[in-house]
Structures are given as C-alpha cells and as structure tokens.
Design a protein around this motif. Structure first.
Motif, mmCIF file in Angstrom:
data_model
loop_
_atom_site.group_PDB
_atom_site.id
_atom_site.type_symbol
_atom_site.label_atom_id
_atom_site.label_comp_id
_atom_site.label_asym_id
_atom_site.label_seq_id
_atom_site.Cartn_x
_atom_site.Cartn_y
_atom_site.Cartn_z
ATOM 1 N N VAL A 24 0.836 -1.203 0.000
ATOM 2 C CA VAL A 24 0.000 0.000 0.000
ATOM 3 C C VAL A 24 0.871 1.253 0.000
ATOM 4 N N LEU A 25 1.891 1.287 0.850
ATOM 5 C CA LEU A 25 2.729 2.485 0.942
ATOM 6 C C LEU A 25 3.516 2.722 -0.338
ATOM 7 N N ASP A 26 4.025 1.629 -0.918
ATOM 8 C CA ASP A 26 4.798 1.756 -2.155
ATOM 9 C C ASP A 26 3.947 2.275 -3.297
ATOM 10 N N GLY A 27 2.724 1.748 -3.399
ATOM 11 C CA GLY A 27 1.841 2.179 -4.464
ATOM 12 C C GLY A 27 1.461 3.633 -4.333
ATOM 13 N N ALA A 28 1.360 4.115 -3.092
ATOM 14 C CA ALA A 28 0.961 5.501 -2.889
ATOM 15 C C ALA A 28 2.135 6.455 -2.989
ATOM 16 N N GLY A 29 3.351 5.934 -3.186
ATOM 17 C CA GLY A 29 4.494 6.808 -3.362
ATOM 18 C C GLY A 29 5.284 7.074 -2.091
ATOM 19 N N PHE A 30 5.200 6.184 -1.097
ATOM 20 C CA PHE A 30 5.967 6.335 0.140
ATOM 21 C C PHE A 30 6.801 5.082 0.354
ATOM 22 N N PRO A 31 7.942 4.946 -0.299
ATOM 23 C CA PRO A 31 8.726 3.715 -0.127
ATOM 24 C C PRO A 31 9.164 3.553 1.318
ATOM 25 N N ALA A 32 9.029 2.319 1.819
ATOM 26 C CA ALA A 32 9.348 2.065 3.222
ATOM 27 C C ALA A 32 9.776 0.624 3.402
ATOM 28 N N VAL A 33 10.438 0.348 4.538
ATOM 29 C CA VAL A 33 10.762 -1.023 4.931
ATOM 30 C C VAL A 33 9.826 -1.371 6.076
ATOM 31 N N VAL A 34 9.068 -2.438 5.918
ATOM 32 C CA VAL A 34 8.049 -2.777 6.922
ATOM 33 C C VAL A 34 8.335 -4.171 7.455
ATOM 34 N N THR A 35 8.360 -4.303 8.783
ATOM 35 C CA THR A 35 8.596 -5.622 9.381
ATOM 36 C C THR A 35 7.599 -5.845 10.514
ATOM 37 N N ALA A 36 7.455 -7.115 10.891
ATOM 38 C CA ALA A 36 6.523 -7.470 11.960
ATOM 39 C C ALA A 36 7.307 -8.053 13.123
ATOM 40 N N HIS A 37 6.960 -7.619 14.348
ATOM 41 C CA HIS A 37 7.678 -8.097 15.534
ATOM 42 C C HIS A 37 6.721 -8.471 16.634
ATOM 43 N N PHE A 38 7.186 -9.408 17.474
ATOM 44 C CA PHE A 38 6.433 -9.733 18.681
ATOM 45 C C PHE A 38 6.940 -8.859 19.810
ATOM 46 N N VAL A 39 6.010 -8.281 20.579
ATOM 47 C CA VAL A 39 6.401 -7.488 21.741
ATOM 48 C C VAL A 39 5.735 -8.106 22.952
ATOM 49 N N PRO A 40 6.492 -8.701 23.858
ATOM 50 C CA PRO A 40 5.837 -9.345 25.011
ATOM 51 C C PRO A 40 5.260 -8.301 25.957
ATOM 52 N N MET A 41 4.056 -8.591 26.444
ATOM 53 C CA MET A 41 3.382 -7.679 27.367
ATOM 54 C C MET A 41 3.224 -8.370 28.699
ATOM 55 N N GLU A 42 3.442 -7.613 29.788
ATOM 56 C CA GLU A 42 3.255 -8.239 31.098
ATOM 57 C C GLU A 42 1.773 -8.427 31.320
ATOM 58 N N GLY A 43 1.479 -9.536 31.986
ATOM 59 C CA GLY A 43 0.086 -9.780 32.343
ATOM 60 C C GLY A 43 -0.708 -10.440 31.241
ATOM 61 N N GLN A 44 -0.100 -10.648 30.052
ATOM 62 C CA GLN A 44 -0.842 -11.321 28.986
ATOM 63 C C GLN A 44 -0.042 -12.503 28.509
ATOM 64 N N GLN A 45 -0.750 -13.557 28.164
ATOM 65 C CA GLN A 45 -0.063 -14.770 27.773
ATOM 66 C C GLN A 45 0.621 -14.615 26.417
ATOM 67 N N ARG A 46 -0.174 -14.109 25.406
ATOM 68 C CA ARG A 46 0.379 -14.020 24.071
ATOM 69 C C ARG A 46 0.955 -12.632 23.846
ATOM 70 N N PRO A 47 2.097 -12.552 23.206
ATOM 71 C CA PRO A 47 2.694 -11.230 22.989
ATOM 72 C C PRO A 47 1.915 -10.445 21.954
ATOM 73 N N ARG A 48 2.047 -9.141 22.059
ATOM 74 C CA ARG A 48 1.400 -8.220 21.128
ATOM 75 C C ARG A 48 2.212 -8.194 19.837
#
Lengths: 194, 143
Positions: free
Chosen positions: A151-175
């Motif tokens: 989406v960003l590339d098509g609209a003219g905003f080249p970017a590097v996009v990655t996905a990460h897990f961020v562990p949260m206290e008090g929750q079993q599955r990370p965000r």
C-alpha cells in the motif's frame, strides 16, 4: 473482511440476504488457505529469512491491489500526499476492509524520526498459528507487513516494513507490532511540504 | 467521437493504448498522448493558485489541438488515464462519468493475480469493457 458471516445458517438459500459491495469471507477458509501458503513456502526455502521474504512478497501483491480498489471505492477520493494522511489511511481504512476493525494503535517511534508502529493485540493471521521454538523470531505477520508495504509503495511512500512480537506483562500471548521505516526521500519531501 | 484512450503507469510507461478509428494515423495519436503526459506532470508538480487542489483525481481538459481535445485523470497510484476525443461540445459531467467507469474496469484488470504491475494490460475482458464504455460515451453525449 475475514471472520464474519460464518455463524448464521439459513435453512433456505432463498432467505439469505443479497449482499452487494463488501464481501465477507469465513475465518476458517482463510486460516486453512494461509496455513497452506506457509507450509508450501516452507518446503521451498532453506532458511527463515527467505520464508519471511516470500510471505512479505505475497503480501506486497495484495497490498498494491487493495490500494487501487480502496481508492476507487472511496467516492470523494483525494490522493494522499502527507505522511500522517497515508498512515491513518492504512491504520483505519485498510485494516477495516481486511480485518473488519481498525488497528489497535498507531505510534511514532521515539528513537528515530522515520519510524512508525502499528500494533495489534492479536493479529488475525496469527490467530491459529503457534511458532515452534527453533524458528526463533519468525512471525507470520510478515504477510501483513507485506500488505502494508504494498500500500505504501503504491501511494508513493517507499518504506521497509517488518513485523515483531512485543511481550506484554500480564498477557499470555505477545502483542504484534508492525514497524514502518520510511525511506530518506519521503522524509525530505515531507519536510519540504512543511 | 472518442479516437483514443490510454493508460500510462507511474513512471510514464504505457500500460494500454487503444485507438478507435481507422482513419487517423495511430502514430499521431500516440504522439498526442505522449505530449499530454508533460501537461499532466506540470499540473501535478506546480498547482496553479486558482486551479484544482493538489490531490484531485480528475484533471480536466489538458490542452486542445487543431481538431482534438485531450482529457486527463490521475489515480492514487500515479497511474494516468488519457482520453482523446474529436467532439467539440463534450460536457464535463460526461467525461467524469466516462473516467469513473474506466477506473472501475482498470481496477478489475489490475486485481487479476496474473497481472504483473508495470507490464502491459493483456486482458481481453478489459479490452471488451473499454470498447463498450467508449461506444456508450458517444451515444449518451449525443442526446
């Protein structure tokens, strides 16, 4: 959007309401298809980085087409030229069409000027996936990161996009966080536009 | 009478060019489309103070030549649609309507998973839809 329209069973097919415009896909159909996509790519590659790149490329093709489609459906369409404009477009409109709800939050990175983060408590594509320990930091959200990059590339905003897990206290599955790092020229153009 | 429609990608590469008359030289029409790209770029980069706002999709009449009129339309992904017509009294609303239907056909063609973005559009369905839209444009503006 995924995950809607599965529960109601109509006794007679003629009673089903006629749907026009937005289509609904059942969550289980998508989950099976996505799991097969991941498995197929796993047999073709040797290492984790390659697998992540392949998922991202698959998402990139989806993202490019979603941008064209959404811009056509949006009647009073204006081409986005500002950074915040395109980010809020991704955060609300694209997420709503794909997953049926807006993303949980959109934040600006504190360390670098060009980093933004979209976070989600439970990413829909990861709902039925658990990563084995020996795969390290691999995240199937790379598919969604690819969609955002398309989406960003098509609209003219080249970017590097990655996905990460961020562990949260008090929750079993990370965000899950989608990290967007814009290219130099985007920041320069943004500074020039004032 | 529409003589030519063209779809040009964001790096000014041609994605689809179709001319609808045999009388005129196709090369001349291609040349006109090519020249109009300059006008599009100028409109996008230097907006006139009294002109349309910076991010409007329909660009309007680009420039009139001796017996043609050229209209432009810009989508979100910097893909341009160019329309060359010989009608002298086309209404603005008709052209907008034409571009809206053309945009719908274009979105359907691009959604094809076998279409490579940046390559020419080779779908026969797209060509048929475009010729249908072109034919109905002539009829609606005559009445």
């Amino acid at each position: 959007m995924i995950g809607v329209g599965k529960i109601k069973q109509y006794s007679n097919i003629l009673d089903k309401p006629l749907s026009k415009g937005k289509q609904e896909v059942s969550l289980s159909a998508f989950a099976f298809l996505f799991s097969e996509l991941v498995q197929y790519n796993q047999t073709q590659v040797d290492n984790i980085a390659e697998l992540e790149r392949r998922l991202e490329d698959a998402g990139y093709a989806v993202g490019a087409r979603v941008l064209e489609l959404l811009c056509h459906r949006d009647k009073g369409n204006r081409r986005e030229t500002r950074l915040l404009g395109i980010l809020s477009f991704v955060h609300s409109t694209v997420w709503k069409v794909l997953f049926g709800k807006v993303a949980d939050s959109l934040e600006k990175g504190t360390e670098h000027e060009d980093e933004y983060m979209i976070s989600e408590k439970e990413l829909l594509v990861n709902k039925f996936i658990s990563i084995p320990k020996d795969m390290g930091t691999f995240n199937c959200g790379a598919f969604v990161a690819g969609i955002v990059r398309g989406v960003l590339d098509g609209a003219g905003f080249p970017a590097v996009v990655t996905a990460h897990f961020v562990p949260m206290e008090g929750q079993q599955r990370p965000r899950t966080t989608i990290l967007i790092k814009f290219a130099e020229e985007v920041l320069r153009r943004e500074a020039r536009l004032g | 009478m529409i003589v030519c429609v063209a779809v040009v990608g964001h790096q000014n590469n041609p994605l689809y060019i179709q001319s609808f008359t045999d009388a005129d030289d196709a090369l001349k029409l291609h040349h006109i489309v090519h020249c109009s790209l300059d006008v599009v770029d100028e409109r996008v980069n230097n907006p006139k103070k009294s002109g349309p706002p910076l991010n409007e999709t329909f660009l309007g009449l680009l420039y009139p030549t001796e017996n043609y009129k050229v209209y432009g339309y810009l989508t979100n992904t910097k893909v341009k649609f160019i329309l060359v017509t010989t009608n002298l009294d086309v209404r603005d609303a008709d052209v907008r309507n034409f571009f809206r239907r053309f945009h719908a056909a274009y979105v359907d063609a691009v959604s094809n998973p076998f279409h490579v973005p940046g390559k020419k559009i080779t779908s026969r369905t797209f060509a048929e839809r475009v010729s249908t839209i072109v034919k109905s444009f002539g009829l609606s503006s005559a009445g």
